[in-house]
Design an enzyme around this catalytic site. Structure first.
Site, PDB file in Angstrom:
ATOM      1  N   SER A   1       0.821  -1.213   0.000  1.00 14.27           N
ATOM      2  CA  SER A   1       0.000   0.000   0.000  1.00 14.27           C
ATOM      3  C   SER A   1       0.855   1.265   0.000  1.00 14.27           C
ATOM      4  CB  SER A   1      -0.959  -0.045   1.197  1.00 14.27           C
ATOM      5  OG  SER A   1      -1.915   0.971   1.127  1.00 14.27           O
ATOM      6  N   ASP A  34      -2.717   6.188  -3.532  1.00 15.52           N
ATOM      7  CA  ASP A  34      -1.557   5.605  -2.869  1.00 15.52           C
ATOM      8  C   ASP A  34      -1.015   4.464  -3.719  1.00 15.52           C
ATOM      9  OD1 ASP A  34      -3.612   3.822  -2.403  1.00 15.52           O
ATOM     10  OD2 ASP A  34      -2.920   3.268  -0.402  1.00 15.52           O
ATOM     11  N   ASP A  44      -1.120   1.242  -3.848  1.00 16.19           N
ATOM     12  CA  ASP A  44      -1.931   0.135  -4.371  1.00 16.19           C
ATOM     13  C   ASP A  44      -3.318   0.582  -4.807  1.00 16.19           C
ATOM     14  OD1 ASP A  44      -3.021   0.523  -1.810  1.00 16.19           O
ATOM     15  OD2 ASP A  44      -3.515  -1.592  -1.580  1.00 16.19           O
ATOM     16  N   ASP A  99      -5.946   1.995  -3.209  1.00 19.14           N
ATOM     17  CA  ASP A  99      -7.181   1.873  -2.426  1.00 19.14           C
ATOM     18  C   ASP A  99      -7.505   3.137  -1.632  1.00 19.14           C
ATOM     19  OD1 ASP A  99      -5.333   1.666  -0.372  1.00 19.14           O
ATOM     20  OD2 ASP A  99      -6.078  -0.235   0.421  1.00 19.14           O
TER      21      ASP A  99
END
EC number: 5.4.2.10
Length: 446
Positions: A100, A239, A241, A243
């Site tokens: 992330s 961000d 990843d 999400d």
């Protein structure tokens, strides 16, 4: 949390804590737990842009193939993309390789069930139990060994789905995007180009090492300057990843997860789409968020910090909008996890539908000044139940009345107590926070 699984899958420094050997075990045992009722299970794998992604993907793949799975490689894709495609393709499981918003040295492995949701505690415990015991799982041979195929077109299927969640295009809207040099670097550009927006991008040239490095939702400063420089209508920061979403208005001001949730909640309420007139947030949402909802007749439910707790509350009680100040926003009518790109098009769609600039929409929520202080203690749980601390917090809350609030909670990973105070002025926040910190240091400090 168990030995391997934390609050969001398995994470660690790639090739140290999160080794290829561990990734192999996660593939073998995790794949088995999620697919043991299927004769030839299909499992999707996606990853972000970290240099360690290929290494961990290879090891994870070997583990999955060793139990006879058919693996579909998605390549670089966002976490919500994996969640959506797992359910949409009727796969038995999905796996995302990402840490992330963490720095490039870290990586992580996160599983999704066939419904597109993250694993339950019981499933994680079962995987851990198998990993710590002797490996007695079946070992298929010959034609029964698993196979791997590429499904790189899955990303386009996911983008098509996102576009179908709105009825408008974004022609004439100038959008600046910051992809954190992560999983959305190609996806977000294609998404907004397909929606006919005028796009300017930064943080969209990943090289394997620059993910989250000075760009993205945790470093929005460059995007704030970029929006003003390009005279854009809105800035969108994702961000690593994909999400999370943090936005920037046309004046260069930050629009965090609280404000995005408020803007979307108000619009959804007006068109009759907000279930039970309620938004789910964590205890860290700003007091101004709750007051803004109250002013327009909406309710809020608070959970512990973490998007998994927001999701639990939403699923258990039938709510369809929730999230965190950090930008994890869940539109449960559309997808089973926080989704930065979905949040982005919903937010821009509100601008299109209302004809209002983002600054005007965001200004309807007045943010209360906030101070957060950390205090090292001997025993954080004992400290929180101390009568001397509880008495001081009670005294401060009475003085603040409805014009502020206090939140004292333990750190999840360190021997710290976090003291958060919101009030009408920054000076009041500092004053009251210092009072509480002083009591902790005098009576409970390390």
């Amino acid at each position: 949390m168990g030995k391997f699984f934390g609050t969001d899958g398995v994470r660690g420094v790639a090739n140290e804590g999160l080794t290829p050997e561990l990734a192999f075990k996660l593939g073998r045992f995790g794949g088995y737990v999620l697919t043991k009722d299927s004769e030839r299970p299909r499992i999707l794998i996606g990853r972000d842009t970290r240099v360690s992604g290929h290494m961990l993907e290879g090891a994870l793949l070997a583990g999955l193939l060793s139990i006879g799975a058919e693996v579909m490689r998605l390549g670089v894709i966002s976490t919500p993309g994996v969640a959506y495609l797992t359910k949409a393709t009727s796969a038995q499981a999905g796996v995302m390789i990402s840490a992330s918003h963490n720095p490039v040295e870290d990586n992580g492995i996160k599983f999704f069930g066939p419904d597109g949701f993250k694993l339950t505690d019981a499933q994680e415990n079962e995987i851990e139990s198998l990993m710590e015991g002797e490996d007695n799982l079946p070992r298929p041979t010959g034609a029964d060994i698993g196979v791997v195929n590429d499904y790189f077109e899955g990303g386009q299927k996911y983008l098509s789905y996102l576009k179908d969640t709105i009825d408008n295009d974004f022609e004439g809207i100038h959008i600046a995007i910051d992809c954190a040099n992560g999983a959305t670097s190609s996806l977000a550009t294609h998404l907004f180009a397909d929606l006919e927006a005028d796009i300017y991008s930064i943080g969209s040239s990943p090289d394997g090492l620059n993910i989250n490095d000075g760009f993205g939702s945790t470093h929005p400063e460059k995007l704030q300057e970029f929006v003003v420089e390009k005279n854009a209508d809105i800035g969108l920061a994702f961000d690593g990843d994909g999400d999370r979403l943090i936005a920037v208005d046309e004046k260069g001001n930050l629009v965090d997860g609280d404000k995005i949730m408020f803007i979307c909640a108000k619009y959804m309420h007006e068109i009759g789409m907000l279930r039970k007139d309620t938004v789910v947030s964590t205890v860290m949402s700003n007091l101004g968020f709750y007051k803004a909802l109250e002013n327009i007749g909406l309710n809020s439910n608070k959970t512990s910090v973490g998007d998994r707790y927001v999701m639990e509350e939403m699923r258990q009680n039938g709510y369809n909008l929730g999230g965190e100040q950090s930008g994890h926003i869940i539109f449960l009518d559309y997808i089973t996890t926080g989704d930065g790109m979905l949040s982005a098009i919903q937010l821009v769609n509100v601008m299109r539908e209302t004809g209002k600039p983002l600054s005007e929409l965001a200004d309807e929520m007045v943010v209360f000044p906030q101070v957060l202080k950390n205090v090292r203690v001997m025993d954080k749980n004992q400290a929180l139940s101390s009568s001397v601390l509880l008495d001081e917090v009670d005294a401060v809350e009475k003085e603040l009345g409805e014009d502020g609030r206090v939140l004292v909670r333990p750190s999840g990973t360190e021997p710290l107590v976090r003291v958060m105070v919101e009030a009408k002025t920054k000076e009041e926040c500092e004053q009251y926070a210092d009072r509480i910190v002083s009591v902790i240091e005098q009576h409970l400090g390390a």
